[in-house]
Design a protein around this motif. Structure first.
Motif, PDB file in Angstrom:
ATOM      1  N   LEU A 155       0.990  -1.338   0.017  1.00 35.00           N
ATOM      2  CA  LEU A 155      -0.086  -0.022   0.035  1.00 35.00           C
ATOM      3  C   LEU A 155       0.928   1.381  -0.106  1.00 35.00           C
ATOM      4  O   LEU A 155       0.565   2.212  -0.850  1.00 35.00           O
ATOM      5  CB  LEU A 155      -0.889   0.052   1.150  1.00 35.00           C
ATOM      6  N   ARG A 156       1.867   1.236   0.982  1.00 40.52           N
ATOM      7  CA  ARG A 156       2.617   2.235   0.948  1.00 40.52           C
ATOM      8  C   ARG A 156       3.539   2.917  -0.357  1.00 40.52           C
ATOM      9  O   ARG A 156       3.558   3.961  -0.756  1.00 40.52           O
ATOM     10  CB  ARG A 156       3.705   2.195   2.132  1.00 40.52           C
ATOM     11  N   SER A 157       3.983   1.721  -0.846  1.00 38.56           N
ATOM     12  CA  SER A 157       4.548   1.970  -2.213  1.00 38.56           C
ATOM     13  C   SER A 157       3.569   2.298  -3.414  1.00 38.56           C
ATOM     14  O   SER A 157       3.942   3.196  -4.076  1.00 38.56           O
ATOM     15  CB  SER A 157       5.292   0.640  -2.688  1.00 38.56           C
ATOM     16  N   VAL A 158       2.582   1.579  -3.203  1.00 48.40           N
ATOM     17  CA  VAL A 158       1.449   1.921  -4.563  1.00 48.40           C
ATOM     18  C   VAL A 158       1.081   3.491  -4.352  1.00 48.40           C
ATOM     19  O   VAL A 158       0.879   4.285  -5.186  1.00 48.40           O
ATOM     20  CB  VAL A 158       0.384   1.274  -4.352  1.00 48.40           C
ATOM     21  N   ALA A 159       0.647   3.976  -3.100  1.00 49.29           N
ATOM     22  CA  ALA A 159       0.404   5.228  -2.795  1.00 49.29           C
ATOM     23  C   ALA A 159       1.544   6.281  -2.827  1.00 49.29           C
ATOM     24  O   ALA A 159       0.920   7.483  -2.929  1.00 49.29           O
ATOM     25  CB  ALA A 159      -0.369   5.181  -1.544  1.00 49.29           C
ATOM     26  N   ALA A 160       2.652   5.850  -2.552  1.00 51.50           N
ATOM     27  CA  ALA A 160       3.675   7.075  -2.514  1.00 51.50           C
ATOM     28  C   ALA A 160       3.639   8.266  -3.631  1.00 51.50           C
ATOM     29  O   ALA A 160       3.652   9.260  -3.240  1.00 51.50           O
ATOM     30  CB  ALA A 160       5.114   6.327  -2.472  1.00 51.50           C
ATOM     31  N   GLU A 161       3.890   7.997  -4.729  1.00 51.71           N
ATOM     32  CA  GLU A 161       3.882   8.813  -5.843  1.00 51.71           C
ATOM     33  C   GLU A 161       2.775   9.737  -5.802  1.00 51.71           C
ATOM     34  O   GLU A 161       2.647  11.166  -6.122  1.00 51.71           O
ATOM     35  CB  GLU A 161       4.172   8.227  -7.176  1.00 51.71           C
ATOM     36  N   HIS A 162       1.410   9.063  -5.687  1.00 56.26           N
ATOM     37  CA  HIS A 162       0.226   9.942  -5.638  1.00 56.26           C
ATOM     38  C   HIS A 162       0.281  10.688  -4.321  1.00 56.26           C
ATOM     39  O   HIS A 162      -0.361  11.905  -4.590  1.00 56.26           O
ATOM     40  CB  HIS A 162      -0.973   8.841  -5.597  1.00 56.26           C
ATOM     41  N   LEU A 163       0.906  10.464  -3.529  1.00 52.97           N
ATOM     42  CA  LEU A 163       0.710  11.241  -2.255  1.00 52.97           C
ATOM     43  C   LEU A 163       1.780  12.518  -2.528  1.00 52.97           C
ATOM     44  O   LEU A 163       1.174  13.777  -2.260  1.00 52.97           O
ATOM     45  CB  LEU A 163       1.442  10.617  -0.833  1.00 52.97           C
ATOM     46  N   ARG A 164       2.811  12.240  -2.933  1.00 49.66           N
ATOM     47  CA  ARG A 164       4.100  13.521  -3.285  1.00 49.66           C
ATOM     48  C   ARG A 164       3.253  14.400  -4.400  1.00 49.66           C
ATOM     49  O   ARG A 164       3.197  15.537  -4.183  1.00 49.66           O
ATOM     50  CB  ARG A 164       5.044  12.759  -3.825  1.00 49.66           C
ATOM     51  N   ARG A 165       2.640  13.829  -5.386  1.00 50.65           N
ATOM     52  CA  ARG A 165       1.838  14.698  -6.486  1.00 50.65           C
ATOM     53  C   ARG A 165       0.641  15.651  -5.941  1.00 50.65           C
ATOM     54  O   ARG A 165       0.741  16.654  -6.095  1.00 50.65           O
ATOM     55  CB  ARG A 165       1.435  13.727  -7.642  1.00 50.65           C
ATOM     56  N   LEU A 166      -0.156  14.906  -4.829  1.00 57.61           N
ATOM     57  CA  LEU A 166      -1.044  15.776  -4.194  1.00 57.61           C
ATOM     58  C   LEU A 166      -0.308  16.735  -3.265  1.00 57.61           C
ATOM     59  O   LEU A 166      -1.215  17.720  -3.078  1.00 57.61           O
ATOM     60  CB  LEU A 166      -2.017  14.597  -3.365  1.00 57.61           C
ATOM     61  N   VAL A 207     -12.909   5.410 -11.808  1.00 55.66           N
ATOM     62  CA  VAL A 207     -12.211   6.877 -11.559  1.00 55.66           C
ATOM     63  C   VAL A 207     -12.821   7.874 -12.427  1.00 55.66           C
ATOM     64  O   VAL A 207     -12.999   7.698 -13.775  1.00 55.66           O
ATOM     65  CB  VAL A 207     -10.827   6.795 -11.822  1.00 55.66           C
ATOM     66  N   GLY A 208     -13.412   9.207 -12.066  1.00 54.63           N
ATOM     67  CA  GLY A 208     -14.170   9.911 -12.662  1.00 54.63           C
ATOM     68  C   GLY A 208     -13.393  10.752 -13.615  1.00 54.63           C
ATOM     69  O   GLY A 208     -12.013  10.837 -13.420  1.00 54.63           O
ATOM     70  N   ARG A 262      -7.898   6.388  -7.713  1.00 54.64           N
ATOM     71  CA  ARG A 262      -6.719   6.119  -8.526  1.00 54.64           C
ATOM     72  C   ARG A 262      -5.749   5.098  -7.801  1.00 54.64           C
ATOM     73  O   ARG A 262      -5.455   4.032  -8.296  1.00 54.64           O
ATOM     74  CB  ARG A 262      -5.901   7.289  -8.980  1.00 54.64           C
ATOM     75  N   ILE A 263      -5.655   5.348  -6.342  1.00 58.21           N
ATOM     76  CA  ILE A 263      -4.851   4.273  -5.654  1.00 58.21           C
ATOM     77  C   ILE A 263      -5.642   3.098  -5.517  1.00 58.21           C
ATOM     78  O   ILE A 263      -5.000   2.059  -5.798  1.00 58.21           O
ATOM     79  CB  ILE A 263      -4.449   4.971  -4.236  1.00 58.21           C
ATOM     80  N   SER A 264      -6.874   3.098  -5.344  1.00 53.82           N
ATOM     81  CA  SER A 264      -7.727   1.771  -5.320  1.00 53.82           C
ATOM     82  C   SER A 264      -7.632   1.207  -6.470  1.00 53.82           C
ATOM     83  O   SER A 264      -7.402  -0.162  -6.578  1.00 53.82           O
ATOM     84  CB  SER A 264      -9.176   2.288  -4.944  1.00 53.82           C
TER      85      SER A 264
END
Length: 300
Positions: A127-138, A299-300, A288-290
């Motif tokens: 989970l942490r690896s999958v979400a990492a780039e999304h979190l940084r971008r957000l 995803v809308g 998107r993470i989901s």
């Protein structure tokens, strides 16, 4: 004649018109080397066949009629292919058990090879690896602190945190726990958990943390209903008196809520209006993470 006219085939300089640029002072073949090489016809045909085979696989995945499968005619018509072409494309998919074909009806459905492929993918997920780039971008987009949390009844645990070094730092720490009922990520998870989880949180007590904490069951349940309706949750100074947060759930491949992410900031920057504008953005990142975790939520 054909071989000498094609430097891409690796033949010696055949003195063709294309090679004549060497007379202009450029190194021999330099002009041709600068041009992108076109893929050989066989490679293009194989790539096209692969794309169409994947389209067949994707269609069966999305239109499997609850496991009954998809008829050959429907596949051909929906994908704009001849039946004979569909049969040719499904051959390797059947060989690898990515597809199965019912012996009686002839309908196609996903095979156990697809299950093994999916299980292999899921086994590599973190989970942490999958979400990492999304979190940084957000974080870059919002300019505020971003959190990733997971459920640990009756509260949440901070799994990751991305913050702007120039802003005032949040008190949260990776590995620390927080109540679910007064945090944005906690409520984002709780809103999609079964009734038993809500009852457990209520039974553990709804102690007021700030003057704005939702501290009674009726109002908490009403807030959870609003969260489900709009797709994101809001912590309006409920956990820290000078902080607002907006969060959204993250779902796994089974469709169950498994985590949440949030954007948090001081109330001077995170006004009520800004929270409302960020809500749909955070919700989309959560979806998107989901999707990367195997969820089929759109995803809308």
């Amino acid at each position: 004649m054909t071989d000498t006219a094609s430097p891409a085939d690796g033949t010696p300089d055949g003195g063709t018109a294309a090679d004549g640029n060497a007379a202009d002072g450029a190194p021999d073949g330099g002009a041709d080397d600068a041009r992108p090489k076109r893929p050989a016809t066989g490679d293009r045909n194989q790539s096209s066949s692969l794309r169409r085979a994947l389209a067949v696989l994707g269609y069966v995945r999305d239109h499997g009629n609850g496991g009954r499968g998809v008829p050959l005619g429907q596949l051909a018509e929906s994908l704009g292919l001849n039946k004979s072409t569909v049969l040719r494309l499904t051959g390797p998919l059947l060989d690898e058990h990515l597809l199965d074909r019912d012996r009686e009806t002839g309908w196609f459905r996903l095979g156990h090879g697809s299950l093994r492929l999916g299980q292999a993918y899921l086994s590599t997920l973190d989970l942490r690896s999958v979400a990492a780039e999304h979190l940084r971008r957000l974080q870059r987009e919002a300019g505020e602190t971003v959190h990733l949390t997971v459920w640990q009844a009756p509260g949440i645990v901070y799994l990751d945190k991305v913050e702007d070094e120039t802003n005032v730092r949040m008190a949260s720490r990776v590995g620390s726990r927080a109540p679910a009922y007064c945090t944005a990520t906690g409520k984002a998870i709780l809103a999609w958990l079964p009734e038993e989880a809500v009852a457990e949180v209520v039974a553990a007590g709804l102690r007021p943390v700030t003057a704005w904490t939702i501290a009674d069951e009726t109002h908490l349940r009403a807030d959870l209903a609003r969260i489900r309706a709009r797709g994101y949750s809001i912590d309006d100074r409920e956990n820290e008196p000078e902080v607002r947060c907006v969060a959204a759930p993250i779902f796994d491949h089974t469709g169950e809520v498994t985590a949440a992410l949030s954007v948090s900031g001081l109330t001077s920057r995170m006004t009520a209006a800004r929270v409302r504008s960020l809500g749909p953005v955070v919700a989309q990142v959560g979806l998107r993470i989901s999707r990367e975790l195997g969820s089929d939520r759109p995803v809308g």
